[in-house]
Design a protein around this motif. Structure first.
Motif, PDB file in Angstrom:
ATOM      1  N   UNK A  59       0.851  -1.197   0.000  1.00  0.00           N
ATOM      2  CA  UNK A  59       0.000   0.000   0.000  1.00  0.00           C
ATOM      3  C   UNK A  59       0.883   1.241   0.000  1.00  0.00           C
ATOM      4  N   UNK A  60       0.902   1.904  -1.126  1.00  0.00           N
ATOM      5  CA  UNK A  60       1.836   3.012  -1.290  1.00  0.00           C
ATOM      6  C   UNK A  60       1.215   4.383  -1.108  1.00  0.00           C
ATOM      7  N   UNK A  61      -0.117   4.451  -1.213  1.00  0.00           N
ATOM      8  CA  UNK A  61      -0.738   5.775  -1.143  1.00  0.00           C
ATOM      9  C   UNK A  61      -1.941   5.800  -0.219  1.00  0.00           C
ATOM     10  N   UNK A  62      -2.098   6.907   0.468  1.00  0.00           N
ATOM     11  CA  UNK A  62      -3.395   7.330   0.968  1.00  0.00           C
ATOM     12  C   UNK A  62      -4.149   6.248   1.750  1.00  0.00           C
ATOM     13  N   UNK A  63      -3.629   5.879   2.916  1.00  0.00           N
ATOM     14  CA  UNK A  63      -4.277   4.841   3.727  1.00  0.00           C
ATOM     15  C   UNK A  63      -4.715   5.454   5.057  1.00  0.00           C
ATOM     16  N   UNK A 122     -12.171  -0.178  -0.223  1.00  0.00           N
ATOM     17  CA  UNK A 122     -12.846  -0.324  -1.513  1.00  0.00           C
ATOM     18  C   UNK A 122     -11.922   0.206  -2.608  1.00  0.00           C
ATOM     19  N   UNK A 123     -11.510  -0.692  -3.481  1.00  0.00           N
ATOM     20  CA  UNK A 123     -10.546  -0.337  -4.533  1.00  0.00           C
ATOM     21  C   UNK A 123     -11.056   0.757  -5.453  1.00  0.00           C
ATOM     22  N   UNK A 124     -10.151   1.639  -5.852  1.00  0.00           N
ATOM     23  CA  UNK A 124     -10.502   2.759  -6.719  1.00  0.00           C
ATOM     24  C   UNK A 124     -10.845   2.303  -8.120  1.00  0.00           C
ATOM     25  N   UNK A 125     -11.917   2.795  -8.627  1.00  0.00           N
ATOM     26  CA  UNK A 125     -12.263   2.688 -10.043  1.00  0.00           C
ATOM     27  C   UNK A 125     -12.267   1.234 -10.523  1.00  0.00           C
ATOM     28  N   UNK A 126     -11.973   1.017 -11.801  1.00  0.00           N
ATOM     29  CA  UNK A 126     -12.110  -0.313 -12.387  1.00  0.00           C
ATOM     30  C   UNK A 126     -11.024  -1.272 -11.929  1.00  0.00           C
ATOM     31  N   UNK A 127      -9.861  -0.724 -11.556  1.00  0.00           N
ATOM     32  CA  UNK A 127      -8.741  -1.584 -11.208  1.00  0.00           C
ATOM     33  C   UNK A 127      -8.266  -2.356 -12.421  1.00  0.00           C
ATOM     34  N   UNK A 128      -7.771  -3.569 -12.166  1.00  0.00           N
ATOM     35  CA  UNK A 128      -7.164  -4.356 -13.239  1.00  0.00           C
ATOM     36  C   UNK A 128      -8.192  -4.986 -14.174  1.00  0.00           C
ATOM     37  N   UNK A 179      -6.873  13.959 -21.852  1.00  0.00           N
ATOM     38  CA  UNK A 179      -7.159  12.574 -21.482  1.00  0.00           C
ATOM     39  C   UNK A 179      -6.331  12.246 -20.253  1.00  0.00           C
ATOM     40  N   UNK A 180      -6.963  11.552 -19.328  1.00  0.00           N
ATOM     41  CA  UNK A 180      -6.218  11.101 -18.148  1.00  0.00           C
ATOM     42  C   UNK A 180      -6.440   9.609 -17.967  1.00  0.00           C
ATOM     43  N   UNK A 181      -5.368   8.940 -17.670  1.00  0.00           N
ATOM     44  CA  UNK A 181      -5.455   7.486 -17.529  1.00  0.00           C
ATOM     45  C   UNK A 181      -4.918   7.081 -16.168  1.00  0.00           C
ATOM     46  N   UNK A 182      -5.547   6.101 -15.574  1.00  0.00           N
ATOM     47  CA  UNK A 182      -5.073   5.572 -14.288  1.00  0.00           C
ATOM     48  C   UNK A 182      -3.724   4.892 -14.505  1.00  0.00           C
ATOM     49  N   UNK A 183      -2.870   4.923 -13.495  1.00  0.00           N
ATOM     50  CA  UNK A 183      -1.639   4.135 -13.601  1.00  0.00           C
ATOM     51  C   UNK A 183      -1.996   2.674 -13.918  1.00  0.00           C
ATOM     52  N   UNK A 184      -1.235   2.067 -14.820  1.00  0.00           N
ATOM     53  CA  UNK A 184      -1.573   0.690 -15.209  1.00  0.00           C
ATOM     54  C   UNK A 184      -1.068  -0.306 -14.179  1.00  0.00           C
ATOM     55  N   UNK A 185      -1.874  -1.318 -13.946  1.00  0.00           N
ATOM     56  CA  UNK A 185      -1.549  -2.326 -12.943  1.00  0.00           C
ATOM     57  C   UNK A 185      -1.857  -3.698 -13.524  1.00  0.00           C
ATOM     58  N   UNK A 186      -1.418  -4.728 -12.818  1.00  0.00           N
ATOM     59  CA  UNK A 186      -1.689  -6.069 -13.336  1.00  0.00           C
ATOM     60  C   UNK A 186      -2.128  -7.017 -12.233  1.00  0.00           C
ATOM     61  N   UNK A 187      -3.171  -7.732 -12.519  1.00  0.00           N
ATOM     62  CA  UNK A 187      -3.643  -8.795 -11.641  1.00  0.00           C
ATOM     63  C   UNK A 187      -3.615 -10.095 -12.429  1.00  0.00           C
ATOM     64  N   UNK A 244      -4.186 -15.558  -8.966  1.00  0.00           N
ATOM     65  CA  UNK A 244      -4.866 -14.950  -7.824  1.00  0.00           C
ATOM     66  C   UNK A 244      -3.974 -14.017  -7.032  1.00  0.00           C
ATOM     67  N   UNK A 245      -3.077 -13.346  -7.729  1.00  0.00           N
ATOM     68  CA  UNK A 245      -2.152 -12.417  -7.071  1.00  0.00           C
ATOM     69  C   UNK A 245      -1.871 -11.231  -7.978  1.00  0.00           C
ATOM     70  N   UNK A 246      -1.394 -10.152  -7.376  1.00  0.00           N
ATOM     71  CA  UNK A 246      -1.019  -8.994  -8.173  1.00  0.00           C
ATOM     72  C   UNK A 246      -1.485  -7.708  -7.522  1.00  0.00           C
ATOM     73  N   UNK A 247      -1.662  -6.707  -8.364  1.00  0.00           N
ATOM     74  CA  UNK A 247      -2.142  -5.408  -7.877  1.00  0.00           C
ATOM     75  C   UNK A 247      -3.528  -5.180  -8.485  1.00  0.00           C
ATOM     76  N   UNK A 248      -4.588  -5.396  -7.715  1.00  0.00           N
ATOM     77  CA  UNK A 248      -5.929  -5.274  -8.286  1.00  0.00           C
ATOM     78  C   UNK A 248      -6.378  -3.823  -8.474  1.00  0.00           C
ATOM     79  N   UNK A 249      -6.017  -2.964  -7.538  1.00  0.00           N
ATOM     80  CA  UNK A 249      -6.391  -1.543  -7.605  1.00  0.00           C
ATOM     81  C   UNK A 249      -5.178  -0.719  -7.203  1.00  0.00           C
ATOM     82  N   UNK A 250      -5.070   0.463  -7.784  1.00  0.00           N
ATOM     83  CA  UNK A 250      -3.909   1.305  -7.483  1.00  0.00           C
ATOM     84  C   UNK A 250      -3.937   1.745  -6.022  1.00  0.00           C
ATOM     85  N   UNK A 251      -5.125   2.095  -5.552  1.00  0.00           N
ATOM     86  CA  UNK A 251      -5.269   2.548  -4.165  1.00  0.00           C
ATOM     87  C   UNK A 251      -6.709   2.295  -3.727  1.00  0.00           C
TER      88      UNK A 251
END
Lengths: 802, 160
Positions: free
Chosen positions: A424-428, A470-476, A617-625, A630-637
């Motif tokens: 968890x890198x941001x805003x907790x 609750x994960x932000x936006x659409x996530x992966x 245009x603004x895009x969410x940082x890309x992540x991968x699940x 069953x592992x990875x980064x589902x949501x940026x924050x």
């Protein structure tokens, strides 16, 4: 950050005036000359083969102008995402009561109704299945034979990378399996001092937006069609129309100025409504309006999925969480709709925002003949948190700990790693939320006081807490972007063009505030427009509470570009260099005392052909699940929060009155204070309904409560006193630090109430809703009323099952 | 086909002579015949209150009220409350407090509130809540609507 001028300041909703005057137009209100009325023939049975379907007799009914079936669409109107298992009108089979079969357009409602009556329909009923476990048995009736066959072949060909994943794949009615994997929780559970093993369930919930689904389709001069709707993404409506009508470049989707609520519910069902109206408009050459009645809407539209969950949690005796083994079965109903995605979000959030050593989550999405399930506020998280936050309470009690202390001991903080490997890198701000809600609810005093209520006391109070993330936006789930334009319009107002819809949540006001903040102009300088696929850029769907972050950032960037254009024009007009231009609100100054107002500057720009229009245009940082691992980064924050519920239960009647809800949410930054308070309280009311009264009652596939006289939603009298506070942990890439809020607001309400009921009565209700019977008796009489009238003996059986 | 009858309806101070179906509801006549779409359709069973209009000053669900029955009575719809686009104190309070989200329940809420405050200019919170028992809202959780009614009441009593 320098002091903000517009954001977080008291502001009124920018689209309130015409709503309060009654002049604002919703899709229901649209009317144009020559318009026909459409009606839909829907399946009267839960599962059947269509043996005969002939709409030609309908066309002979006076006043009927057009009639359609799946034969009229390209590829029979086959559509659906992520699983292409649905049809704009049923093809070969019907799979739930309410499945659309045919549609007619007529001069009057009476004629349309007579047209439906004239349609020749012969159905051969098929065995149906209404229980997720029954549906997974080898001899269960299969809803989607072709998909099941394809899936079986896929499994045997061994193409999937992960054996663990394959294990649960390929069983007839299993549409999808989602997993989370970390270590070996079963072994770890056997080492734990304290282990909870409990089953929970949640019921189908109806969105109950007050405006039912509707569409107005208008044939265009080039042989195409324009469709007016109130939906959650005009571009998805567009692509589905293009695909199933087969007319690329000739379809336009326009959102009505206003939409009467959505809450996740104005997607799939509206796409179908739009396609049916559009095809009728094409066939008839006339405008066609289709409005669903309330009963029709409640029977035919998708619901929040019912879910069964088994939680096994382990902890040390001093209350440190160690292992979680969670298995869930989501009732997808007749079609996949969004259930694979809601279920994915559910797996990510199923453990709650806590530390664990090892955990597994397995989520099975199962086809049944119970209507169909899809997106609804919270999108899977509402379902699992209703269980997980009760399980956490139960485990805390087994450890002899206060539920608040237990959560504070285990909750994640900045820099911690979630069980599936994400740091968890941001805003907790979870810990701050818990500490704050503990204080404002007077938790410690009330908890102690209510725990001392004498055993014989019949009217009892209780207090309970639930925390969550609750994960932000659409996530992966997929590419996550928005593109906005701010352009000069009439009356020297700047129009904000967006593909994101405002169906009441307040995004128009949020975008205006952000543009106001960046440009330094008052909010009244900005004008909203409804989405029109011929005008705006695609922004992705208006779901997942993503508008503020995605649309807010796109607005922020577009406003910055527009400001550059204005400074360029001002420098030109005043004969100075750009860095010499100084701005105070709507006035620009030059170095030699020159002064031009915004209106003068706009006049200059118009006269000199200087465009004042900027897009970004603004895009969410890309992540991968990894869905297979069953592992990875589902949501940026994540959004974090905690709610405390205080209840009064009458043990003699089962009546639960929620007295207070204290809600503290980490929203990053408050942008629109009035709007965010509305979102939180509105979410709480839906959560309260979910906890205490809301359940779509399916009896062998038939909904027993298809209107507001029997499907009860909270009224003003049900609402508690609500105290709302915010933690502002500032998300680095949120617009001015803002995060999501709409969906998260309802997620913790139900378990907080359920935990408070337990505190009051000592009776744990693991199956929602906690209606009178469950609170009074510990079980629900209706659970057994399937084919026979409830008898004492039958009720006894229910008691055992529960 | 429904038998047609001639009726005269007094809506927002104007007389309308209409030929309508005997079984048409007032809501149908307002929305589909007269194109007064400020009054909404929500349930058709009188349970949600988005179709409320004032009939002789009382809030009534127009979806379950036959239009023929409204003859000789004074009908006020949401369109008839404000004069020349100027908001009534109730409407003003709804806008200011944020009592409006999707807005679909708003016309019905405003109608109910208007009648409530005429009957009882100084309602307690409990009386306000009781007055809203036939008006559903799915967006706001009612709290800001109650606050709006309290604000409107204070202003109409000249206290704010």
């Amino acid at each position: 950050m320098s002091e903000l001028k517009s954001l977080g300041k008291p502001t009124r909703r920018v689209d309130a005036l015409e709503k309060v005057l009654g002049t604002g137009r919703y899709t229901h209100d649209l009317k144009i000359p020559g318009m026909l009325v459409a009606k839909v023939l829907r399946s009267p049975v839960p599962h059947a083969e269509i043996v005969k379907l002939d709409v030609t007799p309908a066309l002979k009914v006076p006043g009927v102008v057009a009639a359609i079936t799946s034969e009229d669409f390209v590829d029979h109107g086959n559509w659906g995402f992520p699983v292409k298992d649905d049809y704009m009108l049923a093809y070969k089979k019907v799979r739930y009561v309410g499945d659309p079969i045919a549609a007619v357009a007529a001069e009057t409602e009476e004629a349309a109704e007579a047209g439906l009556q004239a349609i020749v329909l012969e159905l051969k009923e098929l065995p149906a299945v209404f229980d997720v476990h029954e549906a997974l048995k080898p001899d269960a009736p299969i809803l989607h034979e072709e998909l099941a066959k394809a899936q079986a072949e896929e499994t045997t060909s061994g193409e999937l990378e992960d054996a663990e994943f394959i294990e649960v794949h390929g069983k007839g009615n299993l549409s999808e399996t989602l997993i989370v994997r970390q270590g070996d929780p079963l072994s770890k559970l056997s080492e734990c001092d304290v282990v909870l093993d409990a089953a929970y369930s949640v019921a189908h919930q109806e969105h109950a937006y007050l405006e039912t689904e509707a569409a107005l389709a208008v044939p265009t001069a080039d042989g195409g069609v324009t469709v007016f709707v109130g939906d959650q993404n005009p571009f998805i409506t567009l692509s589905n129309l293009v695909m199933t009508l087969g007319m690329p470049g000739k379809v336009r989707v326009v959102q009505s100025p206003h939409t009467g609520g959505a809450f996740g519910g104005k997607s799939d069902m509206v796409y179908e409504t739009a396609a049916q109206a559009a095809m009728l408009a094409i066939k008839s050459g006339r405008p066609v309006k289709l409005v669903t009645s309330r009963e029709e809407s409640m029977i035919a539209s998708y619901k929040r999925d019912a879910m069964e969950m088994r939680y096994r949690l382990g902890a040390t005796k001093d209350g440190r969480l160690r292992a979680a083994k969670i298995e869930c079965w989501a009732d997808s109903g007749a079609y996949a709709s969004m259930t694979p995605f809601t279920s994915w979000r559910a797996t990510i959030h199923a453990m709650g925002p806590y530390h664990y050593e090892d955990c597994h989550v397995d989520m099975m999405c199962v086809y049944t003949n119970n209507g169909y399930s899809g997106a609804f506020r919270g999108f899977g998280n509402t379902e699992v948190t209703a269980a997980s936050e009760q399980a956490i309470d139960e485990l805390a009690e087994m450890c002899g700990m206060d539920p608040m202390d237990f959560r504070l001991k285990n909750c994640v903080e900045l820099g911690d790693t979630l069980p599936f490997g994400q740091k968890l890198e941001y805003s907790v701000g979870l810990k701050q939320c818990l500490e704050r809600v503990r204080k404002i609810s007077d938790w410690d005093r009330k908890r102690a006081e209510y725990s001392r209520q004498p055993a014989h006391q019949e009217i009892r109070r209780g207090i309970g807490v639930a925390s969550f993330f609750h994960g932000l936006s659409l996530g992966a789930e997929g590419l996550d972007f928005a593109e906005h334009t701010i352009r000069l319009g009439e009356g020297n107002k700047f129009e904000i063009l967006t593909g994101l819809s405002d169906f009441g949540q307040g995004s128009r006001t949020v975008f205006s505030l952000i543009a106001s903040e960046v440009l330094g102009f008052p909010v009244e300088r900005f004008q909203w427009l409804p989405c029109d696929t011929d005008v705006v850029q695609e922004c992705g769907p208006t779901v997942a509470s993503r508008s503020t972050i995605l649309g807010g950032n796109a607005t922020r960037l577009a406003a910055m570009r527009l400001l550059t254009q204005l400074y360029d024009a001002a420098a030109m007009m005043m004969g100075c260099m750009v860095p010499e231009v100084r701005q105070e609100g709507e006035v620009f100054y030059g170095p030699a005392g020159q002064r031009v107002t915004l209106d003068e500057l706009i006049a200059y720009a118009r006269a000199n052909h200087i465009p004042l229009s900027a897009k970004a245009r603004w895009e969410m940082p890309r992540i991968h699940w990894s869905f297979a691992k069953g592992r990875g980064v589902p949501y940026v924050a994540y959004h974090f929060g905690a709610q405390v519920a205080e209840v009064e239960v009458d043990r003699r009647t089962g009546v639960t009155k929620v007295l207070n809800i204290y809600a503290v949410h980490d929203v990053g930054k408050v942008v629109f204070p009035q709007g965010i308070r509305g979102q939180i309280i509105g979410g709480i009311s839906q959560g309260l309904g979910y906890a205490l009264m809301e359940r779509v009652e399916f009896e062998k596939g038939y909904i027993q409560n298809p209107n507001f006289d029997t499907y009860l939603i909270p009224t003003a009298a049900d609402m508690p006193v609500v105290t709302v506070e915010f933690v502002e942990s500032e998300l680095p890439f949120g617009p001015f630090g803002a995060k999501n809020v709409a969906e998260p607001s309802m997620v913790p309400t139900a378990p907080a109430i359920l935990n408070a009921i337990y505190h009051a009565t000592g009776r744990r209700i693991r199956h929602l809703p906690a209606n009178l019977e469950r609170v009074l008796l510990g079980y629900d009489l209706k659970d057994t009323v399937t084919t026979t009238v409830c008898q004492v003996g039958v009720c006894e059986r229910a008691k055992c099952e529960l | 086909m429904d038998e047609r009858v001639e009726v005269t309806l007094n809506i927002n101070g104007e007389e309308y002579q209409l030929e309508i179906g005997k079984r048409w509801t007032l809501l149908y006549v307002l929305r589909d015949v007269l194109n007064m779409t400020g009054t909404k359709y929500g349930c058709g069973t009188g349970d949600c209150g988005v179709c409320k209009v004032l009939i002789d000053g009382e809030p009534v669900n127009s979806c379950t009220y036959l239009a023929t029955r409204a003859q000789g009575k004074e009908i006020i719809t949401i369109e008839g409350l404000s004069k020349d686009g100027r908001l009534t104190p109730v409407q003003q309070a709804f806008v200011e407090t944020g009592a409006i989200q999707c807005g679909f329940c708003t016309p019905g809420m405003v109608i109910t509130t208007t009648a409530l405050l005429r009957r009882n200019p100084n309602p307690t919170r409990e009386e306000i809540i009781a007055g809203l028992d036939n008006n559903l809202c799915r967006c706001t959780g009612y709290v800001k609507i109650i606050e709006a009614i309290e604000l409107a009441a204070r202003r109409m009593r000249g206290e704010a």
